[in-house]
Design an enzyme around this catalytic site. Structure first.
Site, PDB file in Angstrom:
ATOM      1  N   GLN A   1      -8.920  -0.277   3.332  1.00 26.38           N
ATOM      2  CA  GLN A   1      -9.091   1.165   3.104  1.00 26.38           C
ATOM      3  C   GLN A   1     -10.042   1.816   4.099  1.00 26.38           C
ATOM      4  O   GLN A   1     -10.083   3.043   4.190  1.00 26.38           O
ATOM      5  CB  GLN A   1      -9.550   1.427   1.665  1.00 26.38           C
TER       6      GLN A   1
ATOM      7  N   CYS B   1      -9.473   3.575  -2.757  1.00 26.20           N
ATOM      8  CA  CYS B   1      -9.010   2.380  -3.458  1.00 26.20           C
ATOM      9  C   CYS B   1      -7.931   2.711  -4.483  1.00 26.20           C
ATOM     10  O   CYS B   1      -6.996   1.944  -4.680  1.00 26.20           O
ATOM     11  CB  CYS B   1     -10.187   1.691  -4.147  1.00 26.20           C
TER      12      CYS B   1
ATOM     13  N   HIS C   1     -14.071   1.094  -9.199  1.00 25.61           N
ATOM     14  CA  HIS C   1     -13.219   0.574  -8.124  1.00 25.61           C
ATOM     15  C   HIS C   1     -11.839   0.213  -8.672  1.00 25.61           C
ATOM     16  O   HIS C   1     -11.744  -0.502  -9.663  1.00 25.61           O
ATOM     17  CB  HIS C   1     -13.900  -0.658  -7.508  1.00 25.61           C
TER      18      HIS C   1
END
Ligand SMILES: *[C@@H]1O[C@H](CO)[C@@H](O)[C@H](O)[C@H]1NC(C)=O
Ligand SMILES: *[C@@H]1O[C@H](CO)[C@@H](O)[C@H](O)[C@H]1NC(C)=O
Ligand SMILES: *[C@@H]1O[C@H](CO)[C@@H](O)[C@H](O)[C@H]1NC(C)=O
Ligand SMILES: *[C@@H]1O[C@H](CO)[C@@H](O)[C@H](O)[C@H]1NC(C)=O
Length: 487
Positions: free
Chosen positions: A292, A298, A434
């Site tokens: 990324q 993400c 995340h």
């Protein structure tokens, strides 16, 4: 045991004696007190600071100092600046008119000439900010890179260190107890790190600063290691020269913890027990690990990973799909500043599908949406929320494909390999930051794990994968599981 001995054991993580420091880091000049390169990001930070303030009450820039870290197309500026706030407009000023000086820390990300303010922290100069060390921060320090005394003074003037780990280890950096050998060894591991991860620092000062961050991070990694109940090893990673704050702002996803996920229909659960182990990677449902970059996208990688698997299972074709399309075109989410898988599924439906990675490649920064419906290779019909029961999740995964999940990324900055199992209070399921992809599960020596595809490149973790304890709700692995539906 002497307090530094456990830390020395970490030195084993990087083998061999270190070659000399790269010339650039050793030979470059220290920052000027006001390097012209810092002015653009500093002015941008000032502009953001003044936004919304009445004319006549705006602050002006005083001294600026800072560091820059470059990666790919981006530069991350960590700045310290003094701002002079004087009120010149008698209609809005409080009397008596006073002048105030503020000391501010800013983090500004610059990509392709565009600035984003990641962090701002301003306090009046007359209140004590970082203890005895702070006044030194605004003076130039031209100390020698490897010398022990230079290292010590770096620690004494560590500017925005608030972490308790540092405090609890700080006796280590008492001038009287810091052994010369220790300093030399740490310097040599740092050099090894610089070479392994191809780091270049513009100036000697920047290199010094990064080394102090690196050492602090080794202590954080050691603490995380000591408290881990799994088999994970924590230590030097490609993120070892970033402060916790920098790491969070660049790579993690604050929206995930701030927003409640939009409700999606609950998936039909799978009857019967899950197979003892499963791995979609050896069944052709998972594309290679992606990266990324310096962008909090993400969520987009988690969703494309899931859709790639769904499409493969329904259509027999594994296509690598475009995250950039989501970064640019999904207006429900915030591009590099974060997003939610549930929003991304809606966006894919509304847009009319996903293009492939080849047709709409990844840049890692927000650009104008360039989606064209004719180029979409994949569509989805719906999305579903999955059970929070990990056995049911395993059964669903084995039958239906990889699952988009979101976790608390505690410790991942320093994760190297093994099954991570942090103490629950350190890795709260409620602080999810995340998004990743569950691709399989199993046991390693009787320890049950989830195999998790991350989006930080193959030079992180186990070839880009993370292994997390299964069956204990570790780090919230079970609480935001979802999938697209392809009919
Ligand atoms: C190391 O970084 C430099 C400059 O950033 C780049 O030109 C070079 O290709 C990189 N080397 C490797 C092995 O990644
Ligand atoms: C948008 O995509 C088309 C092809 O679909 C391409 O020719 C064009 O250069 C792209 N525009 C931008 C700004 O990237
Ligand atoms: C699924 O979506 C596609 C594309 O929007 C559509 O052509 C197809 O008819 C849908 N399938 C079902 C069963 O609704
Ligand atoms: C995996 O390990 C757990 C805990 O030790 C055990 O209960 C379970 O039976 C194991 N599963 C397999 C398939 O070996």
């Amino acid at each position: 045991m002497a307090p530094w001995l456990p830390l020395l054991s970490l030195l084993g993580l990087l083998p061999g004696a270190a070659p000399a420091l790269p010339r650039r880091a050793a030979g470059a000049q220290a920052w000027e007190a006001e390097s012209s390169e810092l002015l653009a990001p500093a002015r941008f930070a000032l502009e953001m600071y003044n936004r919304g303030r009445a004319a006549g009450t705006r602050a002006a820039l005083g001294a600026v100092r800072g560091r820059v870290r470059r990666e790919g197309r981006g530069s991350l500026y960590s700045l310290q600046a003094t701002l002079e706030e004087a009120c010149n407009d008698p209609t809005v000023c409080q009397l008596p008119v006073s002048k105030k000086t503020l000391l501010c820390s800013f983090q500004v990300l610059e990509e392709l000439g565009k600035h984003t303010l990641l962090r701002r922290d301003c306090r009046p100069v007359d209140t004590k900010i970082t203890g005895a060390g702070s006044p030194q921060m605004l003076q130039s320090s031209g100390s020698n890179f490897i010398q022990g005394s230079a290292l010590i003074s770096l620690f004494q003037s560590y500017p925005d260190e608030k972490s308790e780990n540092f405090r609890s280890f700080s006796p280590l950096f008492n001038k009287d107890t810091l052994p010369e050998d220790f300093v030399m060894q740490v310097a040599s591991i740092f050099k090894e790190f610089v070479i392994t991860y191809n780091r270049t620092y513009e100036t000697k000062e920047e290199a010094q600063w990064r080394m102090s961050v690196f050492i602090n991070n080794m202590m954080r990694a050691q603490k995380i290691q000591a408290l881990d109940r799994g088999t994970a090893r924590y230590g030097v990673t490609k993120f070892s020269d970033l402060t916790e704050e920098e790491f969070r702002t660049i790579y993690l996803n604050p929206l995930l913890k701030e927003l409640r996920s939009k409700r999606m229909p609950l998936a039909m659960s799978v009857n019967g027990p899950a197979p003892p182990e499963w791995d979609w990677r050896n069944k052709g449902a998972v594309t290679k690990v992606k990266d990324q970059g310096m962008c909090g996208s993400c969520w987009a990688f988690s969703v494309t990973g899931n859709v790639e698997g769904q499409w493969f299972l329904k259509r027999g074709d594994l296509l690598s799909l475009s995250e950039q399309e989501l970064v640019d075109c999904d207006k429900l989410d915030k591009a590099c500043l974060g997003g939610l898988p549930s929003n991304a599924y809606s966006a894919i439906k509304t847009l009319g599908g996903l293009e492939t990675e080849d047709d709409y490649g990844y840049n890692g920064h927000l650009q104008t949406c360039n989606f064209s419906a004719e180029k979409a290779k994949v569509y989805i019909n719906d999305s579903v929320e999955l059970s929070q029961n990990e056995q049911k999740l395993a059964a669903w995964l084995a039958k239906n494909g990889p699952i988009s999940i979101a976790i608390n990324a505690f410790g991942m900055q320093f994760y190297r390999h093994g099954i991570s199992h942090p103490l629950r209070p350190l890795c709260s399921p409620w602080l999810i930051d995340h998004a990743v992809l569950l691709v399989g599960y199993g046991n390693r020596s009787d320890i049950p794990f989830w195999a998790i595809k991350n989006s930080w490149g193959t030079d992180w973790g186990e070839e880009g994968y993370y292994y997390l304890h299964r069956g204990s709700g570790a780090c919230g692995v079970n609480i935001m599981a979802s999938s697209a539906v392809v009919n």
